[in-house]
Scaffold this active site. Structure first.
Site, PDB file in Angstrom:
ATOM      1  N   SER A  81       0.829  -1.199   0.000  1.00 21.63           N
ATOM      2  CA  SER A  81       0.000   0.000   0.000  1.00 21.63           C
ATOM      3  C   SER A  81       0.868   1.255   0.000  1.00 21.63           C
ATOM      4  CB  SER A  81      -0.966   0.002   1.185  1.00 21.63           C
ATOM      5  OG  SER A  81      -0.266  -0.040   2.411  1.00 21.63           O
ATOM      6  N   GLU A  82       2.021   1.202   0.692  1.00 17.71           N
ATOM      7  CA  GLU A  82       2.947   2.326   0.664  1.00 17.71           C
ATOM      8  C   GLU A  82       4.383   1.854   0.795  1.00 17.71           C
ATOM      9  OE1 GLU A  82      -0.421   5.179   2.554  1.00 17.71           O
ATOM     10  OE2 GLU A  82       0.602   3.565   3.594  1.00 17.71           O
ATOM     11  N   THR A  83       5.278   2.603   0.176  1.00 15.92           N
ATOM     12  CA  THR A  83       6.727   2.447   0.326  1.00 15.92           C
ATOM     13  C   THR A  83       7.280   3.799   0.733  1.00 15.92           C
ATOM     14  OG1 THR A  83       6.864   0.702  -1.360  1.00 15.92           O
ATOM     15  CG2 THR A  83       8.891   1.915  -0.870  1.00 15.92           C
TER      16      THR A  83
ATOM     17  N   HIS B 186       1.015   5.080   8.561  1.00 15.83           N
ATOM     18  CA  HIS B 186       1.804   3.865   8.796  1.00 15.83           C
ATOM     19  C   HIS B 186       3.225   3.996   8.248  1.00 15.83           C
ATOM     20  CE1 HIS B 186       1.535   1.470   4.956  1.00 15.83           C
ATOM     21  NE2 HIS B 186       2.239   0.540   5.596  1.00 15.83           N
TER      22      HIS B 186
END
Length: 305
Positions: A45-47, A76
């Site tokens: 979902s995110e990096t 997050h």
């Protein structure tokens, strides 16, 4: 020589739960296109990419990417990056250690606190860089119910109604009657894209919540869907909880004082996550707000790019 990376599960103390995050270190020489391509390769979902900050008062600069685009702020990645940086510097400490960090993000400087405890998952929390603000929008309850595959009567509880908030990233915050309604949601991204409002240059994501939780300590139970970000469903969304804090303050009419609130998310995905929200109310307004959680490293390696 490769570029170091680590994978953390965030908003959990248990590996293979929570929200997975890729953390790429020493990323100051990466172009925006390269960071976006690497985020697509990880397909989480995110990096988050850690770069040296040009400001002497801030430890590092964070760049946060979904598989489709960059975000100015996200919860997050902030928690996960704070934990990753602390563990890289002091992870072998044999004594409890509390740290303060200021992490530069596009939304602005984000003040974080990290608690390292030998033999335990590391905890980090951050002050919201922006307080939640309610955005102007009108909603058709039946249309939203159709996008969620629910009945219109399943939307809303007590005096909670659909509302639109942002603390850096916009979310349509949708109260549902109970946990059964939340579990029954079948999200239709095409219908959502037809009705979701635009704000801050992006289509608003859907954040669904009800009172209570599977875990008896949770005050709220939630799910998040963001087709515009390339996220089918997210196990834990700190930026959404930041937005939700505005709805909680408004509809629950929080009195002056300190309010600790635990939000659970990701249960329906088999990735239970626990997001700690702390609100301090003064004069009927949010004076300060913090979001925190644990993070555990599950993998590390080197990128050959």
């Amino acid at each position: 020589m490769g570029r170091r990376y680590a994978i953390y599960d965030v908003f959990t103390e248990k590996p293979l739960e929570g929200n997975p995050l890729a953390v790429v270190f020493d990323a100051e020489d990466l172009s925006e296109a390269a960071m976006q391509a690497i985020a697509q390769e990880f397909n989480l979902s995110e990096t988050v990419f850690i770069q040296r900050s040009g400001n002497a008062t801030q430890l590092v600069r964070l760049r946060i990417f979904t598989p489709l685009h960059e975000l100015p702020f996200a919860g997050h990645p902030t928690v996960g990056a704070a934990v990753a940086i602390a563990e890289a510097l002091y992870g072998d400490t044999e004594k409890p250690l509390d740290l303060m960090q200021v992490l530069e993000q596009k939304v602005g400087p984000v003040r974080t606190a990290v608690r390292l405890r030998p033999g335990r998952a590391t905890f980090a929390e951050f002050d919201l860089p922006r307080k939640p603000s309610r955005l102007d929008a009108r909603f058709d309850r039946q249309a939203i119910a159709d996008a969620l595959s629910l009945k219109a009567t399943q939307i809303g509880f007590e005096n909670h109604v659909i509302s639109f908030w942002s603390a850096g990233v916009p979310f349509v915050v949708v109260p549902l009657h109970d946990i059964g309604a939340v579990a029954a949601v079948e999200f239709d991204p095409q219908r959502w894209e037809q009705l979701a409002p635009l704000a801050e240059g992006r289509l608003a994501a859907a954040y669904l919540y009800c009172r209570g939780g599977i875990n008896h300590t949770a005050r709220f139970h939630a799910r998040m869907f963001a087709p515009e970000m390339g996220i089918t469903e997210d196990p834990a969304t700190g930026a959404a909880v930041a937005a939700l804090s505005g709805a909680i303050h408004l509809f629950d009419e929080l009195v002056d004082g300190h309010h600790p609130i635990l939000v659970e998310q990701g249960v329906e995905m088999g990735r239970p996550s626990f997001i700690h929200l702390h609100l301090d109310i003064t004069g009927g307004k949010i004076a300060t707000a913090r979001i925190g959680g644990h993070a555990v490293k599950i993998a590390e390696g080197e990128l050959a790019v």
